[in-house]
Design a protein around this motif. Sequence first.
Motif, PDB file in Angstrom:
ATOM      1  N   SER A 107       0.664  -0.756  -0.159  1.00 42.35           N
ATOM      2  CA  SER A 107       0.459   0.027   0.338  1.00 42.35           C
ATOM      3  C   SER A 107       1.118   1.029  -0.102  1.00 42.35           C
ATOM      4  O   SER A 107       2.333   1.380  -0.155  1.00 42.35           O
ATOM      5  N   THR A 108       0.174   2.589  -0.119  1.00 40.83           N
ATOM      6  CA  THR A 108       0.780   3.895  -0.017  1.00 40.83           C
ATOM      7  C   THR A 108       1.589   3.862   1.176  1.00 40.83           C
ATOM      8  O   THR A 108       2.274   4.857   1.406  1.00 40.83           O
ATOM      9  N   SER A 178      10.419   3.172   4.108  1.00 46.42           N
ATOM     10  CA  SER A 178      10.159   3.165   2.387  1.00 46.42           C
ATOM     11  C   SER A 178      10.810   2.781   1.777  1.00 46.42           C
ATOM     12  O   SER A 178      10.724   1.997   0.101  1.00 46.42           O
ATOM     13  N   SER A 182       9.220   0.660  -1.623  1.00 45.02           N
ATOM     14  CA  SER A 182       9.315   0.863  -2.969  1.00 45.02           C
ATOM     15  C   SER A 182      10.095  -0.555  -3.949  1.00 45.02           C
ATOM     16  O   SER A 182       9.938  -0.411  -4.869  1.00 45.02           O
ATOM     17  N   ARG A 185       7.933  -2.621  -5.134  1.00 45.02           N
ATOM     18  CA  ARG A 185       6.488  -2.557  -5.687  1.00 45.02           C
ATOM     19  C   ARG A 185       7.481  -2.216  -7.766  1.00 45.02           C
ATOM     20  O   ARG A 185       6.677  -2.818  -8.237  1.00 45.02           O
TER      21      ARG A 185
END
Length: 253
Positions: A107-108, A178, A182, A185
Motif C-alpha cells: 500500500s501507499t 520506504s 519501493s 513495488r
Amino acid sequence: MADRVYPSAKTNPNPPPPATAPGPAFPPAKSQLNGATRLPYRPQPSKASRLRSRRSPCCSCCLCLIMLLVILIILVAVAGAVFYVVYRPHRPAFSVSAIRVAALNVSTAGHLTSRFNLNVTTRNPNKKLIYLYDLISVSITSGGVDVADGSFAAFVQDAGSSTLLSTAASSSSQQLDSTAASDLRKGSSLPLEVDMETKAGVKIGGLKTKKIGIRVRCEGISAAVPKGKAAGAASAGSDCKVKLRVKIWKWTL
C-alpha cells in the motif's frame, strides 16, 4: 720348758668405717626425674606436609573422576564409530520444487500483504534410518525483508524415500520502511530466499534418538510478480544447504 711366743695378727691400717644407722631417704634430683620420664624427641610435621596429607584424599577423588570421564568419552567415541560403520548416516536433503507468488500488494502507507504457494521436496538418503520431523517453520525473504511466513506439518519419513511438502506462506499488513516498499513495488520478479527450521530424531528399529535442530537455507530463487489478479508463474529453486544444530550443554553448534 720355755714358753713360746706367737706373733700377734696384723692390724688393718684402714679399718672399715663403722656401720651407721640408716638415715632418712632423700628424693631423687629433678634432673633424674626429667631424665626418667622424658620421651624421645619426635620432630613435628611442617605445615606444607600437613596440607599435603589433608589434600591427598581430595586429589585421589579428583583423579578417579577424571579417569571415569576419560573412560566414558572413550566408550562414547567407540559407540559412535560402530554406529557410523554399521549405518553410514547421512543428513537429509531439501530442495524447493516450486514457488509461486499468489498475491503481493504494497500500500501507499507501506503495508505489505502477500501470499506464496511453496512446494519443498525432502529426501532421506539413508537405507536403515527413519526420520521423525517436528513442525517445520518457513520464512520467505527478499533482499533481507521478510515477505511471508508459513509452516509444514510434522511427519515421518521412511528410509530411502522422498516427501513433497506444500504450504501457503503469507503476510498480512506488515509495515515496511520506504526503501523496502519501493523495492517490492518495482520489478517484474523477486529474488527470494527460503529459510526453514525444525527438529528431527532418528528411529532405528524400536529405538528413537533425541531430536536435534535442523536449519535449511535455500538461495538463488527468482519468482515472477503477479500482474493484476493473475498469479505469478511458478519458479523452481536450487538445492538447499542443510545444517545440523547440536546442543552441548549451553552451546549450540
